[in-house]
Motif scaffolding. Structure first.
Motif, PDB file in Angstrom:
ATOM      1  N   GLN A  21      19.458  22.355 -37.361  1.00 44.90           N
ATOM      2  CA  GLN A  21      18.774  21.935 -36.448  1.00 44.90           C
ATOM      3  C   GLN A  21      19.149  20.613 -35.878  1.00 44.90           C
ATOM      4  N   HIS A  22      19.968  20.068 -36.483  1.00 46.72           N
ATOM      5  CA  HIS A  22      21.019  19.074 -35.822  1.00 46.72           C
ATOM      6  C   HIS A  22      20.447  17.449 -36.848  1.00 46.72           C
ATOM      7  N   SER A  56      15.392  14.547 -34.887  1.00 49.85           N
ATOM      8  CA  SER A  56      16.879  15.113 -34.258  1.00 49.85           C
ATOM      9  C   SER A  56      16.625  14.179 -32.512  1.00 49.85           C
ATOM     10  N   PRO A  57      18.552  14.588 -32.293  1.00 45.27           N
ATOM     11  CA  PRO A  57      18.523  13.389 -31.515  1.00 45.27           C
ATOM     12  C   PRO A  57      18.290  14.671 -29.690  1.00 45.27           C
ATOM     13  N   PRO A  99      14.063  17.135 -25.867  1.00 51.92           N
ATOM     14  CA  PRO A  99      13.682  16.053 -26.208  1.00 51.92           C
ATOM     15  C   PRO A  99      13.902  16.594 -27.942  1.00 51.92           C
ATOM     16  N   GLY A 100      14.130  15.543 -28.579  1.00 50.41           N
ATOM     17  CA  GLY A 100      14.379  15.911 -30.465  1.00 50.41           C
ATOM     18  C   GLY A 100      13.341  16.201 -30.818  1.00 50.41           C
ATOM     19  N   VAL A 101      13.224  16.589 -32.236  1.00 47.07           N
ATOM     20  CA  VAL A 101      11.467  17.103 -32.987  1.00 47.07           C
ATOM     21  C   VAL A 101      12.039  16.208 -34.089  1.00 47.07           C
TER      22      VAL A 101
END
Length: 696
Positions: free
Chosen positions: A36-37, A65-66, A125-127
């Motif tokens: 999930q980065h 996350s990015p 978008p990241g989370v």
């Protein structure tokens, strides 16, 4: 960068599974976060695992996350756009389902070779960490190698959850902050339980990075499995050294004891010297299996009447009471072992032989008494083949299974064979016979020692051949990863004995001997071909594990060598041949010849030089006449490397032959003559290995 701590505190976890559970928990958590980065460069995971907790500390974790660019295929252009280029209902429905809000004119059109597709390119978008961590937690907890799941109710009395053991607390800290996630009905907090006896209040973990230190100082828990293990090994080794001994520390026992303690403290204890009259294997096994103690031996390998135990308590009296209590416990255990040993010696092994008829070996293969008769017959013939004493081999085979009827082996099945040797010596049996009774089970596992004498080898081979022949004969072969009778291990043991003990015996002869002993048994069919193929598969696995390539192994085994002892030398020869400049061309030519001969096999290998009509034919034949006798001589002498290297001069005449000569000409006599020439060449080239398997 900020660290993330996750700890799931539970009731006592199964000790033999703890190491794998803790490693899998941390690995699953890290893998999910990475996918999930959420992990930055340099992120590292520390695994924690103790009797009542699974935990992991992950460094360099992102709070969010990015954002990432992504490309999403939608529908074909002909489906998504109408004649005027406007979006169709099908496209709008697809975009809504994917959460895409974009002008249709911004969509890309890409030809994928079948259709022109509409694609959306955008930024996802990241989370926030809490969102991604919830997914990661579930991945960590619900994908564990759990031996047996427990179902239990939560505090509400209604909800039932499943996990390896009931979970009590969930600690999830990002830096110093609690992350609002949940698992197994528990909401994340910073509270956890400390040592069961040294602490009484819940411990509030202050920060992720300070977890281990705080657990050590306040909770009296050493959370790292690896560090607890290291401490146990160090303290036991030093304790044994102080009494001029050496601790007996099997890896499995160290792991199990490590998994039983959160705060390991080592104590020394002892037992009465009179128990040392019992075979030390019995005493060691009693201490290890029943009490999880570490036995101690002196510099000569003799068992001492001292042992070390691992406790969870730091005793105020220095441990005197703990040592004395464990001495009382072990005394009772060792007294049982002594009683079994003394009672067993009242009957000779020979007097127990008739009782084997009351023990079922296999419902389709009869009793142990019937099996023993088969093993005796096989052992006699194998002894003759390998030059062992036939009478001693038969006697050892007759007594090999009798210790299964003793009290000691009934209590400790791991001692079968070992106790047979002790009882045989007590009965006055020949030392060679007694040793063969002990060693006939070897090798018991990968890397185990092989039987040490010819008599032991004969009985060990006989025992394994009887098992393999019988079970293959009734169709009980291994399937997939299932091998309930350990037939792969038995086959590997036979192969290891043939190779490592330099037994110049054909595997076909051994399989035939096994079959001869089994063929009178009802329901047993002739499975020799399947068994030979099974041995070949085990050889393939064995030598791949030793570092030989699949091509090298396949080339040798394609010739189906019956002398297993020769296989290592053949493999070395193939490897040496592959380094020759001529190897690639010769392997390719060998493959070409093989393909030709598949279509037409000549009736004879006699070559008539009068039928040659080209210099290329003549040159190849002359080169073959030089190479062929040399190859046969090298083969008979076992000089396989010299044989294959001697093929190098054949490259030039072989190349010329295929450039200038057509094999399948209309003239039947010429065609047959050329096929005979190729047949002889193919046979000479493939004496050691099927060289076509090396072709690229």
């Amino acid at each position: 960068m900020t660290s993330l701590l996750v700890e799931l505190q539970t009731e006592e976890l199964p000790p033999k599974a703890l190491k794998k559970l803790s490693e899998a928990f941390a690995q699953n958590l890290t893998k999910s976060l990475a996918s999930q980065h959420f992990l930055a460069d340099g992120s590292r995971t520390t695994v924690y695992g103790s009797p009542r907790r699974l935990a992991a500390l992950v460094t360099n974790v992102l709070a969010k996350s990015p954002d990432e660019a992504f490309k999403q295929k939608l529908v074909p252009v002909k489906v998504g756009l109408d004649a005027e280029g406007n979006a169709t209902p099908a496209l709008l429905k697809k975009m809504k389902a994917l959460g895409i809000d974009a002008d249709v004119k911004s969509l890309k059109q890409v030809d994928d070779g079948k259709n022109v597709q509409l694609f959306y390119e955008g930024i996802r978008p990241g989370v926030e960490l809490a969102h991604g961590l919830q997914t990661a937690l579930e991945a960590a907890a619900f994908n564990l190698p759990i031996p047996k799941v427990m179902h239990y109710q939560l505090a509400d009395g209604e909800t039932t959850v499943s996990f390896v053991r009931p979970a009590k607390h969930l600690v999830v800290l990002y830096g110093e902050d609690v992350v609002p996630v949940s698992l197994l009905g528990l909401k994340a907090d910073r509270l956890t339980s400390g040592h069961r006896f040294h602490t009484h209040e819940l411990i509030a973990i202050k920060s992720a990075d300070g977890y281990e230190e705080q657990m050590m100082t306040e909770a009296k828990v050493m959370p790292s499995f690896a560090k607890r293990r290291e401490k146990i090994v160090h303290d036991v080794v030093e304790g044994a050294r102080a009494i001029h001994g050496e601790a007996i520390m099997p890896e499995d026992l160290i792991d199990e004891v490590t998994a039983l303690t959160e705060w390991p403290v080592i104590y020394e204890s002892s037992f009465e010297e009179e128990f040392l009259k019992v075979p030390q294997e019995c005493l060691i096994l009693t201490m290890q299996q029943n009490q999880k103690y570490f036995a101690v031996q002196d510099e000569k390998g003799r068992l001492m009447n001292r042992f070390f135990l691992v406790s969870q308590l730091k005793a105020k009296d220095g441990g005197d009471a703990i040592s004395a209590g464990n001495a009382r416990v072990v005394r009772a255990r060792l007294a049982d072992a002594k009683f079994f040993y003394d009672q067993d010696k009242l009957q000779t092994l020979e007097s127990r032989i008739p009782l084997l008829k009351n023990v079922v070996y296999h419902n389709k293969l009869g009793t142990q008494a019937e099996r023993v008769e088969r093993v005796k017959a096989i052992a006699a013939k194998v002894a003759d083949l390998i030059g062992a004493n036939r009478d001693q081999a038969v006697r050892a085979a007759q007594l090999a299974k009798v210790d299964l009827l003793t009290l000691m082996v009934g209590e400790f099945p791991e001692l079968q064979g070992i106790m047979g040797e002790y009882y045989a010596l007590h009965d006055g049996e020949d030392e060679e016979v007694a040793l063969a009774i002990r060693e006939h089970y070897q090798p018991r596992f990968a890397g185990d020692a092989l039987p040490s004498t010819p008599v032991s080898l004969a009985v060990a081979l006989a025992d394994k051949l009887e098992t393999l022949s019988g079970l293959f004969g009734i169709g009980q072969m291994p399937t997939g990863d299932k091998d309930p009778f350990a037939l792969r291990r038995h086959a590997l043991g036979v192969l290891r004995m043939l190779i490592e003990k330099n037994l110049n015996v054909a595997i076909t002869d051994l399989v035939n001997i096994g079959y001869e002993a089994m063929k009178e048994v009802a329901n047993v069919r002739d499975a020799r071909d399947e068994l030979l193929a099974f041995f070949e598969d085990r050889l393939r696995v064995m030598f791949k594990d030793k570092g030989y390539s699949a091509q090298e192994v396949d080339a040798v085994l394609a010739t189906h060598p019956t002398m297993v002892l020769d296989v290592p030398a053949r493999l070395q020869a193939v490897r040496a041949f592959a380094q020759l400049p001529e190897a690639e061309a010769l392997a390719a030519a060998n493959k070409r010849i093989g393909n030709i001969l598949k279509k037409t096999v000549p009736e004879t290998d006699v070559v008539d030089v009068a039928l040659f009509d080209s210099e290329a034919e003549k040159a190849l034949y002359e080169a073959l006449c030089v190479a062929e006798p040399k190859a046969k001589a090298h083969y008979e002498a076992g000089h396989y490397t010299d044989l294959l290297k001697g093929l190098a001069p054949m490259k030039a005449p072989v190349d010329c032959f295929f450039e200038d000569v057509m094999v399948n000409v209309e003239d039947a006599r010429v065609r047959a003559n050329r096929l005979a020439l190729l047949w002889r060449l193919h046979r000479t080239m493939n004496m050691v290995a099927e060289l076509s398997r090396l072709a690229k």
